[in-house]
Design a protein around this motif. Structure first.
Motif, PDB file in Angstrom:
ATOM      1  N   GLY A 265       0.816  -1.195   0.000  1.00 43.06           N
ATOM      2  CA  GLY A 265       0.000   0.000   0.000  1.00 43.06           C
ATOM      3  C   GLY A 265       0.858   1.255   0.000  1.00 43.06           C
ATOM      4  N   ALA A 266       0.210   2.394   0.287  1.00 44.55           N
ATOM      5  CA  ALA A 266       0.897   3.686   0.239  1.00 44.55           C
ATOM      6  C   ALA A 266       0.783   4.429   1.561  1.00 44.55           C
ATOM      7  CB  ALA A 266       0.333   4.535  -0.891  1.00 44.55           C
ATOM      8  N   TRP A 267       0.651   3.692   2.667  1.00 39.10           N
ATOM      9  CA  TRP A 267       0.550   4.214   4.021  1.00 39.10           C
ATOM     10  C   TRP A 267      -0.810   4.835   4.329  1.00 39.10           C
ATOM     11  CZ3 TRP A 267       3.899   1.842   6.594  1.00 39.10           C
ATOM     12  CH2 TRP A 267       5.275   1.824   6.298  1.00 39.10           C
ATOM     13  N   SER A 268      -1.641   5.111   3.347  1.00 39.68           N
ATOM     14  CA  SER A 268      -2.898   5.824   3.596  1.00 39.68           C
ATOM     15  C   SER A 268      -4.054   4.866   3.852  1.00 39.68           C
ATOM     16  CB  SER A 268      -3.247   6.711   2.394  1.00 39.68           C
ATOM     17  OG  SER A 268      -3.567   5.897   1.269  1.00 39.68           O
ATOM     18  N   ALA A 269      -5.097   5.388   4.523  1.00 38.84           N
ATOM     19  CA  ALA A 269      -6.308   4.601   4.737  1.00 38.84           C
ATOM     20  C   ALA A 269      -6.968   4.263   3.408  1.00 38.84           C
ATOM     21  CB  ALA A 269      -7.276   5.372   5.640  1.00 38.84           C
ATOM     22  N   ASP A 270      -6.889   5.186   2.447  1.00 37.09           N
ATOM     23  CA  ASP A 270      -7.469   4.933   1.127  1.00 37.09           C
ATOM     24  C   ASP A 270      -6.822   3.719   0.461  1.00 37.09           C
ATOM     25  OD1 ASP A 270      -9.266   6.997   1.289  1.00 37.09           O
ATOM     26  OD2 ASP A 270      -8.055   8.411   0.129  1.00 37.09           O
ATOM     27  N   SER A 271      -5.485   3.633   0.554  1.00 32.48           N
ATOM     28  CA  SER A 271      -4.808   2.495  -0.075  1.00 32.48           C
ATOM     29  C   SER A 271      -5.155   1.200   0.651  1.00 32.48           C
ATOM     30  CB  SER A 271      -3.295   2.708  -0.115  1.00 32.48           C
ATOM     31  OG  SER A 271      -2.723   2.617   1.181  1.00 32.48           O
ATOM     32  N   GLY A 272      -5.283   1.260   1.977  1.00 32.05           N
ATOM     33  CA  GLY A 272      -5.691   0.080   2.729  1.00 32.05           C
ATOM     34  C   GLY A 272      -7.083  -0.371   2.331  1.00 32.05           C
TER      35      GLY A 272
ATOM     36  N   ALA B 104      -1.009  -5.305   9.148  1.00 29.87           N
ATOM     37  CA  ALA B 104      -0.872  -4.096   8.326  1.00 29.87           C
ATOM     38  C   ALA B 104       0.312  -3.283   8.818  1.00 29.87           C
ATOM     39  CB  ALA B 104      -2.153  -3.267   8.386  1.00 29.87           C
ATOM     40  N   ALA B 105       1.059  -2.697   7.884  1.00 28.52           N
ATOM     41  CA  ALA B 105       2.296  -2.003   8.235  1.00 28.52           C
ATOM     42  C   ALA B 105       2.076  -0.674   8.936  1.00 28.52           C
ATOM     43  CB  ALA B 105       3.164  -1.795   6.994  1.00 28.52           C
ATOM     44  N   ASN B 106       0.843  -0.161   8.923  1.00 22.10           N
ATOM     45  CA  ASN B 106       0.542   0.995   9.771  1.00 22.10           C
ATOM     46  C   ASN B 106      -0.953   1.029  10.081  1.00 22.10           C
ATOM     47  OD1 ASN B 106      -0.603   2.086   7.437  1.00 22.10           O
ATOM     48  ND2 ASN B 106       0.296   4.105   7.725  1.00 22.10           N
ATOM     49  N   ASP B 107      -1.331   1.836  11.032  1.00 21.34           N
ATOM     50  CA  ASP B 107      -2.717   1.853  11.507  1.00 21.34           C
ATOM     51  C   ASP B 107      -3.680   2.427  10.475  1.00 21.34           C
ATOM     52  OD1 ASP B 107      -1.791   0.791  13.856  1.00 21.34           O
ATOM     53  OD2 ASP B 107      -1.884   2.671  14.994  1.00 21.34           O
ATOM     54  N   GLU B 108      -3.227   3.413   9.682  1.00 22.45           N
ATOM     55  CA  GLU B 108      -4.115   3.998   8.683  1.00 22.45           C
ATOM     56  C   GLU B 108      -4.550   2.953   7.660  1.00 22.45           C
ATOM     57  OE1 GLU B 108      -1.471   5.488   9.845  1.00 22.45           O
ATOM     58  OE2 GLU B 108      -1.761   7.656  10.038  1.00 22.45           O
ATOM     59  N   MET B 109      -3.595   2.159   7.167  1.00 22.77           N
ATOM     60  CA  MET B 109      -3.959   1.109   6.214  1.00 22.77           C
ATOM     61  C   MET B 109      -4.826   0.055   6.879  1.00 22.77           C
ATOM     62  SD  MET B 109      -0.739   0.560   3.629  1.00 22.77           S
ATOM     63  CE  MET B 109       0.398  -0.075   4.860  1.00 22.77           C
ATOM     64  N   ALA B 110      -4.563  -0.233   8.156  1.00 23.39           N
ATOM     65  CA  ALA B 110      -5.401  -1.185   8.884  1.00 23.39           C
ATOM     66  C   ALA B 110      -6.847  -0.691   8.955  1.00 23.39           C
ATOM     67  CB  ALA B 110      -4.846  -1.409  10.291  1.00 23.39           C
TER      68      ALA B 110
END
Length: 348
Positions: free
Chosen positions: A229-236, A254-260
């Motif tokens: 992904g691209a770190w963003s919630a949208d990409s997640g 998930a590599a960060n909370d936004e993508m999660a």
């Protein structure tokens, strides 16, 4: 009426109010004005306010450059970052500024357009013109240690483990935190763990992906294809729509909370409940993680500690007049277990 020209030493014109002018107006000594200007020593609040008011009335500005020459420093730290709106960067920057202010230092921030060696090196030159005592680089990402044009005597601290052996570094325990996340899911009974990774040009993303892969191999589990992904919630969310169709999907790191967060949204739309159908673990423990529904199990990055340690590393180099080239400080990244993980096919 012509205003008389103030004269300084040996009759030379003086361009503005002096420290003596401020002292006379405030009814204090020149030493007290100096202490207020530098912030080096405490001054009673009422006295400080009187001095500051006199400075404002006279338009007095302390000569920081001259003071730096006398003291041997500018009381300023340069800070280079990329994409400062990202959670990790913004929280680390906030902590750096807080720690620097507490020590009587200001911070000059440059947000580079790209994390390439040339952009970072240009930013260093820009900061050098502002006269700094040390430099903090928050994740130079694609810049390489050998390609950065840094002054050889400038104290440097980098929040990027790739710079170990070149510049002193402070960073979260990316490997330990990621390993703990995967092991937690496996110990719950999941047969494997899918990974929603960050971009492949990100150092932290690669460390987390490598640790995920190794933890699965160590446990003798299948390693699924990585999804980036691209770190963003949208990409997640977008990637989550495809993941949600996989019948073998029971656990995701998930590599960060936004993508999660985006992933959980996609799973919900697909009719797959978290954690009953799919367990999800994030990384960072942003402020909202405890308020997701369900509250997110995640790896906590201690951004405040990282920022404070970066400033401390600069100050230690200044005090000891040496560079800790091989120093690598690691800040623990503990797993915070909440309600987004459970054994497969069982309600919490």
């Amino acid at each position: 009426m012509v205003e008389p020209v103030r004269r300084g030493v040996k009759g030379h014109p003086r361009s503005g109010p002096s420290i003596g002018d401020v002292a006379r107006l405030a009814g204090v000594s020149a030493q007290t004005v100096s202490r207020v200007s530098t912030g080096a020593d405490p001054v009673r609040p009422e006295t400080k306010e009187r001095v500051l008011d006199a400075m404002r009335q006279l338009g007095y500005s302390p000569n920081h450059a001259a003071r730096a020459l006398r003291r041997g420093n500018f009381r300023s730290i340069g800070l280079i970052a990329h994409q400062v709106i990202r959670t990790g960067e913004s929280k680390t920057i906030e902590a750096v500024i807080e720690a620097a202010r507490r020590e009587g230092y200001s911070v000059s921030l440059v947000d580079v357009e790209t994390p390439s060696s040339s952009d970072v090196s240009d930013a260093v030159q820009q900061l050098n013109h502002q006269a700094i005592d040390g430099l903090i680089i928050i994740r130079a990402e694609t810049a390489t240690p050998t390609a950065l044009a840094l002054p050889p005597t400038l104290p440097v601290a980098v929040s990027d483990s790739r710079f170990v052996g070149h510049h002193p570094a402070i960073g979260a325990d990316q490997v330990g935190g990621s390993t703990a996340a995967v092991r937690h899911l496996l110990e719950l009974g999941h047969t494997t763990v899918h990974h929603l990774a960050g971009p492949d040009d990100s150092g932290p993303a690669e460390l987390r992906a490598t640790a995920w892969r190794q933890a699965l191999r160590d446990a003798g589990c299948e390693v699924p294809a990585i999804v980036r992904g691209a770190w963003s919630a949208d990409s997640g969310y977008e990637l989550g729509k495809a993941l949600a169709q996989r019948k073998d999907l029971t656990a995701v790191f998930a590599a960060n909370d936004e993508m999660a967060c985006g992933l959980i949204h996609a799973l919900h739309e697909a009719g797959r409940e978290v954690p009953h159908d799919v367990s999800v673990v994030g990384f960072d423990d942003i402020d909202l993680a405890a308020h997701f529904w369900p509250p997110l199990t995640t790896v906590r990055q201690q951004f405040q500690q990282i920022g404070h340690d970066l400033v401390d590393l600069i100050l230690r180099q200044l005090r000891e007049r040496t560079q800790f080239t091989d120093f690598h400080g690691t800040v623990p990244a503990p797993l915070i277990i909440r309600q987004s993980t459970t054994p497969p096919h069982q309600r919490p």
